[in-house]
Design a protein around this motif. Structure first.
Motif, mmCIF file in Angstrom:
data_model
loop_
_atom_site.group_PDB
_atom_site.id
_atom_site.type_symbol
_atom_site.label_atom_id
_atom_site.label_comp_id
_atom_site.label_asym_id
_atom_site.label_seq_id
_atom_site.Cartn_x
_atom_site.Cartn_y
_atom_site.Cartn_z
ATOM 1 N N GLN A 135 -2.486 0.452 -12.658
ATOM 2 C CA GLN A 135 -1.216 -0.049 -12.155
ATOM 3 C C GLN A 135 -1.128 0.101 -10.639
ATOM 4 O OE1 GLN A 135 2.327 1.279 -14.122
ATOM 5 N NE2 GLN A 135 1.514 0.911 -16.180
ATOM 6 N N THR A 136 -1.649 1.187 -10.107
ATOM 7 C CA THR A 136 -1.647 1.374 -8.651
ATOM 8 C C THR A 136 -2.554 0.355 -7.978
ATOM 9 O OG1 THR A 136 -1.308 3.747 -9.029
ATOM 10 C CG2 THR A 136 -1.936 3.075 -6.810
ATOM 11 N N ILE A 137 -3.681 0.040 -8.607
ATOM 12 C CA ILE A 137 -4.588 -0.978 -8.058
ATOM 13 C C ILE A 137 -3.891 -2.325 -7.995
ATOM 14 C CG2 ILE A 137 -6.706 -2.273 -8.533
ATOM 15 C CD1 ILE A 137 -7.901 0.296 -9.678
ATOM 16 N N VAL A 138 -3.230 -2.720 -9.092
ATOM 17 C CA VAL A 138 -2.535 -4.005 -9.130
ATOM 18 C C VAL A 138 -1.350 -4.010 -8.167
ATOM 19 C CG1 VAL A 138 -1.255 -5.598 -10.604
ATOM 20 C CG2 VAL A 138 -3.289 -4.443 -11.492
ATOM 21 N N LYS A 139 -0.668 -2.884 -8.035
ATOM 22 C CA LYS A 139 0.471 -2.802 -7.124
ATOM 23 C C LYS A 139 0.041 -3.046 -5.683
ATOM 24 C CE LYS A 139 4.065 0.315 -5.448
ATOM 25 N NZ LYS A 139 4.636 1.692 -5.515
ATOM 26 N N ASN A 140 -1.096 -2.505 -5.274
ATOM 27 C CA ASN A 140 -1.583 -2.722 -3.910
ATOM 28 C C ASN A 140 -1.893 -4.187 -3.641
ATOM 29 O OD1 ASN A 140 -1.427 -0.146 -2.781
ATOM 30 N ND2 ASN A 140 -3.410 0.463 -3.613
ATOM 31 N N ALA A 141 -2.223 -4.942 -4.683
ATOM 32 C CA ALA A 141 -2.491 -6.368 -4.519
ATOM 33 C C ALA A 141 -1.224 -7.199 -4.574
ATOM 34 C CB ALA A 141 -3.476 -6.841 -5.590
#
Length: 319
Positions: free
Chosen positions: A137-143
């Motif tokens: 979720q943190t990876i997708v949030k950064n994108a």
């Protein structure tokens, strides 16, 4: 500085010790990618936005930074999901990074329902995702976040980078100190996280990279007292991406209110000769939002009219 793709074997070879990571370089790569996504959105370069978001999702630097924020910087790092896993030591974080390189982000698990006390004596339900899902979720949030930061309304302050509750209070003060508002509405959306419509949210996000993964997180359900519960609506509180999804769902309220205008007549100065009164169409309502807390005010029609003192006090917003 571009973050080029690194093979899985090379990544495992590079990451032998958690302390060997050059965090300044990692943060710079992620920051540069976020800035490029933001600028491409501002310029309307949608194909470039999609390409940069895909690059962010594959970024090794994004993976490292997401693992650090989830397992080291976050206050809930000691709280485990259904998997019962935490990564509080450097060795476990290295193992988590190496495992996530070959792990499919599409493997979504239900959240674990816990309750935390609120200031009013009630309890707030939280859905704690599994450790690997939190990192994903943190990876997708950064994108996703820089793309929406370029599209969010100006007077939204909750759960956004570089903004705080104090900014919302200052906006209310600047609006109300003029004395031209006739009434004020202070509203708190009841159960905002629990009532978000999944179809509306996904349609608002559009065909962006990571959309199907977000859909699975929304539909994953939660487990409470060893009983599974489906989630036909709502965004589970407790995940890193949940506040961003709520802001996306509530975005557009300010544009709707600003579409209502009131025509005001401004008399020219006595010194100005041969000038007729000027008509201006100004917004009827003012607006300020912090997450699901909303303050709305209506201006008086007459120019220069002053509202009662009790109605001109600055409103406070609690996060």
């Amino acid at each position: 500085m571009k973050d080029r793709a690194i093979s899985a074997s090379e990544q495992r070879k590079l990451l032998t010790h958690w302390t060997s990571i050059h965090w300044g370089q990692v943060k710079k790569r992620v920051r540069n990618l976020r800035q490029r996504i933001y600028r491409a959105t501002q310029n309307g370069q949608w194909n470039r936005v999609r390409s940069l978001m895909k690059l962010m999702l594959r970024s090794y630097s994004n993976l490292l930074l997401s693992v650090r924020r989830t397992t080291q910087d976050n206050q809930g790092k000691r709280t485990a999901g259904l998997d019962g896993q935490t990564a509080l030591t450097a060795e476990k974080r290295v193992q988590l990074v190496n495992r996530l390189q070959d792990h499919s982000l599409w493997q979504v698990r239900p959240t674990k329902r816990v309750y935390i006390p609120k200031a009013n004596g009630k309890s707030r339900p939280l859905g704690i995702p599994a450790l690997e899902n939190r990192v994903a979720q943190t990876i997708v949030k950064n994108a996703l976040e820089p793309h929406w930061e370029a599209r969010f309304e100006g007077h939204s302050y909750g759960f956004r980078p570089g903004r705080s509750c104090h900014d919302a209070i200052e906006q209310c003060f600047r609006r109300l100190r003029r004395g031209g508002d006739s009434w004020i509405l202070d509203a708190d959306l009841k159960g905002a996280f629990d009532k978000v419509d999944h179809r509306f949210l996904l349609n608002t996000i559009g065909p962006l990279p990571g959309r199907e993964l977000i859909k699975q997180w929304l539909k994953a359900g939660y487990v409470e007292a060893e009983m599974f519960h489906a989630t036909p609506e709502g965004v589970p509180q407790g995940g890193p991406i949940s506040p961003l999804l709520l802001n996306i769902a509530l975005n557009g309220m300010e544009d709707l209110l600003l579409s209502f205008t009131t025509t005001r007549i401004y008399q020219p100065s006595p010194k100005a000769k041969n000038r007729s009164p000027e008509k201006r169409a100004l917004p009827t309502y003012g607006y300020c939002r912090y997450a699901d807390d909303v303050v709305r005010h209506e201006a008086r029609i007459m120019h220069g009219a002053r509202a009662p003192a009790a109605r001109r006090r600055a409103a406070s917003l609690s996060p």
